[in-house]
Write a protein that holds these residues in place. Structure first.
Motif, mmCIF file in Angstrom:
data_model
loop_
_atom_site.group_PDB
_atom_site.id
_atom_site.type_symbol
_atom_site.label_atom_id
_atom_site.label_comp_id
_atom_site.label_asym_id
_atom_site.label_seq_id
_atom_site.Cartn_x
_atom_site.Cartn_y
_atom_site.Cartn_z
ATOM 1 N N MET A 23 0.826 -1.205 0.000
ATOM 2 C CA MET A 23 0.000 0.000 0.000
ATOM 3 C C MET A 23 0.862 1.258 0.000
ATOM 4 S SD MET A 23 -2.601 -1.739 2.631
ATOM 5 C CE MET A 23 -3.523 -0.403 3.332
ATOM 6 N N GLY A 24 2.044 1.168 0.592
ATOM 7 C CA GLY A 24 2.896 2.344 0.702
ATOM 8 C C GLY A 24 3.732 2.625 -0.529
ATOM 9 N N ALA A 25 4.082 1.605 -1.296
ATOM 10 C CA ALA A 25 4.984 1.847 -2.412
ATOM 11 C C ALA A 25 4.613 1.084 -3.683
ATOM 12 C CB ALA A 25 6.416 1.490 -2.005
ATOM 13 N N ILE A 26 4.450 -0.224 -3.569
ATOM 14 C CA ILE A 26 4.343 -1.050 -4.777
ATOM 15 C C ILE A 26 3.150 -0.664 -5.654
ATOM 16 C CG2 ILE A 26 4.195 -3.408 -5.672
ATOM 17 C CD1 ILE A 26 5.485 -4.355 -3.035
ATOM 18 N N TRP A 68 7.399 -7.778 -6.744
ATOM 19 C CA TRP A 68 7.188 -6.603 -7.600
ATOM 20 C C TRP A 68 6.596 -7.020 -8.949
ATOM 21 C CZ3 TRP A 68 11.987 -2.774 -7.271
ATOM 22 C CH2 TRP A 68 12.008 -2.195 -5.989
ATOM 23 N N LEU A 69 7.161 -8.067 -9.509
ATOM 24 C CA LEU A 69 6.682 -8.528 -10.815
ATOM 25 C C LEU A 69 5.252 -9.054 -10.709
ATOM 26 C CD1 LEU A 69 9.942 -10.340 -11.998
ATOM 27 C CD2 LEU A 69 9.010 -8.202 -12.951
ATOM 28 N N ALA A 70 4.996 -9.835 -9.666
ATOM 29 C CA ALA A 70 3.650 -10.398 -9.499
ATOM 30 C C ALA A 70 2.619 -9.296 -9.267
ATOM 31 C CB ALA A 70 3.636 -11.393 -8.342
ATOM 32 N N ALA A 71 3.059 -8.206 -8.643
ATOM 33 C CA ALA A 71 2.133 -7.105 -8.351
ATOM 34 C C ALA A 71 1.840 -6.260 -9.589
ATOM 35 C CB ALA A 71 2.700 -6.223 -7.246
ATOM 36 N N GLY A 72 2.636 -6.442 -10.632
ATOM 37 C CA GLY A 72 2.307 -5.734 -11.869
ATOM 38 C C GLY A 72 3.360 -4.778 -12.393
ATOM 39 N N ILE A 73 4.577 -4.877 -11.902
ATOM 40 C CA ILE A 73 5.636 -4.093 -12.546
ATOM 41 C C ILE A 73 5.985 -4.808 -13.841
ATOM 42 C CG2 ILE A 73 8.052 -3.349 -12.364
ATOM 43 C CD1 ILE A 73 7.442 -2.614 -9.486
ATOM 44 N N ARG A 74 5.924 -4.045 -14.920
ATOM 45 C CA ARG A 74 6.034 -4.648 -16.249
ATOM 46 C C ARG A 74 7.425 -4.418 -16.835
ATOM 47 N NH1 ARG A 74 0.950 -2.108 -16.074
ATOM 48 N NH2 ARG A 74 1.649 -0.221 -17.156
ATOM 49 N N GLN A 280 -9.631 -11.880 -1.678
ATOM 50 C CA GLN A 280 -10.131 -11.740 -3.042
ATOM 51 C C GLN A 280 -9.229 -10.786 -3.833
ATOM 52 O OE1 GLN A 280 -14.203 -10.689 -2.840
ATOM 53 N NE2 GLN A 280 -14.656 -11.435 -4.905
ATOM 54 N N HIS A 281 -8.832 -9.711 -3.179
ATOM 55 C CA HIS A 281 -7.964 -8.732 -3.821
ATOM 56 C C HIS A 281 -6.608 -9.345 -4.183
ATOM 57 C CE1 HIS A 281 -6.383 -4.609 -4.539
ATOM 58 N NE2 HIS A 281 -5.253 -5.163 -4.140
ATOM 59 N N LEU A 282 -6.093 -10.188 -3.292
ATOM 60 C CA LEU A 282 -4.751 -10.728 -3.491
ATOM 61 C C LEU A 282 -4.701 -11.976 -4.375
ATOM 62 C CD1 LEU A 282 -3.140 -10.311 0.047
ATOM 63 C CD2 LEU A 282 -2.681 -8.959 -2.010
ATOM 64 N N GLU A 283 -5.862 -12.531 -4.691
ATOM 65 C CA GLU A 283 -5.881 -13.783 -5.444
ATOM 66 C C GLU A 283 -5.118 -13.697 -6.779
ATOM 67 O OE1 GLU A 283 -6.455 -16.442 -3.951
ATOM 68 O OE2 GLU A 283 -5.999 -17.541 -5.791
ATOM 69 N N PRO A 284 -5.375 -12.681 -7.601
ATOM 70 C CA PRO A 284 -4.630 -12.604 -8.872
ATOM 71 C C PRO A 284 -3.126 -12.455 -8.641
ATOM 72 C CG PRO A 284 -6.417 -10.974 -8.823
ATOM 73 C CD PRO A 284 -6.350 -11.586 -7.467
ATOM 74 N N PHE A 285 -2.757 -11.715 -7.601
ATOM 75 C CA PHE A 285 -1.344 -11.564 -7.257
ATOM 76 C C PHE A 285 -0.740 -12.929 -6.958
ATOM 77 C CE2 PHE A 285 1.757 -11.651 -3.853
ATOM 78 C CZ PHE A 285 2.768 -10.839 -4.337
ATOM 79 N N ARG A 286 -1.418 -13.699 -6.134
ATOM 80 C CA ARG A 286 -0.881 -15.014 -5.728
ATOM 81 C C ARG A 286 -0.724 -15.945 -6.922
ATOM 82 N NH1 ARG A 286 -4.976 -15.122 -1.178
ATOM 83 N NH2 ARG A 286 -3.955 -13.947 0.483
ATOM 84 N N GLU A 287 -1.704 -15.908 -7.802
ATOM 85 C CA GLU A 287 -1.612 -16.765 -8.991
ATOM 86 C C GLU A 287 -0.410 -16.396 -9.835
ATOM 87 O OE1 GLU A 287 -5.238 -16.866 -11.322
ATOM 88 O OE2 GLU A 287 -6.326 -17.565 -9.528
ATOM 89 N N ARG A 288 -0.247 -15.104 -10.046
ATOM 90 C CA ARG A 288 0.881 -14.641 -10.860
ATOM 91 C C ARG A 288 2.203 -14.973 -10.177
ATOM 92 N NH1 ARG A 288 1.833 -11.620 -14.892
ATOM 93 N NH2 ARG A 288 3.515 -10.409 -13.989
ATOM 94 N N ARG A 289 2.241 -14.812 -8.880
ATOM 95 C CA ARG A 289 3.477 -15.070 -8.153
ATOM 96 C C ARG A 289 3.884 -16.536 -8.300
ATOM 97 N NH1 ARG A 289 6.677 -15.956 -3.579
ATOM 98 N NH2 ARG A 289 7.779 -14.098 -2.901
ATOM 99 N N VAL A 299 13.270 -14.718 -13.644
ATOM 100 C CA VAL A 299 13.357 -13.528 -12.786
ATOM 101 C C VAL A 299 14.764 -12.931 -12.882
ATOM 102 C CG1 VAL A 299 13.222 -12.658 -10.404
ATOM 103 C CG2 VAL A 299 11.577 -14.369 -11.217
ATOM 104 N N TRP A 300 15.770 -13.803 -12.802
ATOM 105 C CA TRP A 300 17.144 -13.294 -12.894
ATOM 106 C C TRP A 300 17.421 -12.716 -14.281
ATOM 107 C CZ3 TRP A 300 19.166 -12.192 -8.524
ATOM 108 C CH2 TRP A 300 18.915 -12.992 -7.399
ATOM 109 N N ALA A 301 16.805 -13.312 -15.300
ATOM 110 C CA ALA A 301 16.997 -12.796 -16.668
ATOM 111 C C ALA A 301 16.379 -11.399 -16.802
ATOM 112 C CB ALA A 301 16.376 -13.759 -17.685
#
Ligand code: TRP
Length: 328
Positions: A23-26, A68-74, A280-289, A299-301
């Motif tokens: 909530m504070g940054a990502i 960060w990537l799972a949260a949507g940094i592209r 419910q809010h975090l579900e898409p995040f968890r799937e992506r993660r 990730v390293w690439a």
């Protein structure tokens, strides 16, 4: 689409991120990508100033990048990289240190806090922390820096350092960055008292399972004045309500607000509702993660590719800086 300019921000590799980081940054990092060219940096060198051991550094870096990537940094659009992979930053740090009066560093409230926190380890890197942070920002000629208000002294220091450098070397190669204060209320931990943080163990990790998340939510401290189920509560001083405002629908927020005040619902009901909405809010995040975690090499690439793009910008700036200073 042309963007409004370049944004740079950095965070120390603290491993799995929690709701306070989110909530504070990502969330803000993610949102800014549409409007700005964004560079997001995992500041591993800064982390060294406070670490007693670096055994977990690499894993913490990986976990943070993953979140960060799972949260949507592209990564196709933004640059995400590890600070130490662009060594130009240490060169610029050294050069900027020559236009930095020592007293300015010792006077900084952030330095004084660290001296208080780790009196046994007041190292030189700690003193130079803001100089390195300035190097981060100006190396990429970032116009805007999204950070929490606690970083205001560092940003002001960066601006002054840019002015000193440009004045001293009679140049304008460095750009004064603007602070972009992230407008979020301080996220309080499950203890209902202190800022959410891993070290206080009052946090909720984004990567927790739905069940673990619910368990954490059920431990949350509510309105401290409400003793019994039959007492009317006060959402204004309840930390759970603060989370409802972020994760629940406006209708549900309104319901919780009125029902709590007239003891129509108890804290247990209220927390269950919040946990459900949060999950419910975090579900898409968890799937992506989970999906990304299946391929750590990827990730390293991504981080390598980010460093390569960052180095190109950094080296261009350094050529101008070296020329301005008179380094051959
Ligand atoms: N000092 C920042 C913090 O503690 C981290 C940081 C390092 C940073 N370099 C930066 C933030 C550059 C913004 C821009 O949160």
């Amino acid at each position: 689409m042309t963007k409004k300019g370049r944004v740079f921000s950095g965070a120390r590799p603290t491993g799995r991120q929690h709701l306070g980081n989110y909530m504070g940054a990502i969330q803000n990092y993610v949102a800014l990508q549409g409007e700005y060219d964004c560079i997001y940096c995992i500041v591993d060198l800064h982390a060294l100033t406070t670490l007693e051991t670096t055994l977990d550094l690499k894993q913490n870096t990986y976990e943070m990048a993953l979140d960060w990537l799972a949260a949507g940094i592209r990564p196709e659009e933004s640059i995400i990289f590890i600070q130490s992979h662009v060594p130009q930053v240490t060169e610029l740090h050294t050069i900027l240190s020559m236009v930095t009066p020592l007293g300015k560093l010792t006077d900084l409230p952030t330095f004084k806090d660290k001296v208080r926190e780790q009196p046994h380890n007041v190292n030189y890197g700690l003193l130079g922390y803001p100089v390195l942070m300035t190097a981060d920002i100006v190396l990429y000629k970032a116009g805007a820096v999204p950070v929490g208000v606690d970083q205001a002294p560092h940003l002001e220091f960066a601006r002054e350092t840019v002015r000193s450098f440009n004045y001293h070397y009679n140049t304008n190669v460095l750009i004064e960055p603007q602070m972009k204060v992230t407008q979020v209320p301080k996220v309080i931990g499950i203890d209902g008292q202190q800022k959410m943080s891993k070290s206080l163990n009052n946090h909720i990790e984004l990567a927790s399972t739905a069940k673990e998340t619910e368990q954490r939510v059920m431990q949350m401290v509510t309105d401290p004045q409400r003793q019994r189920r039959s007492d009317p509560g006060n959402p204004d001083i309840c930390n759970v309500f603060a989370f409802h405002k972020v994760f629940s629908s406006p209708e549900e927020v309104a319901t919780v607000n009125t029902e709590c005040r007239r003891a129509g619902i108890g804290c247990v009901d209220c927390k269950r509702m919040m946990a459900r909405n949060l999950n419910q809010h975090l579900e898409p995040f968890r799937e992506r993660r989970q999906q990304i975690a299946g391929n750590p090499d990827q990730v390293w690439a991504i981080l390598d590719d980010g460093a390569q793009r960052a180095r190109a910008i950094a080296e261009a700036t350094m050529q101008e800086v070296r020329a301005a200073v008179g380094l051959a």
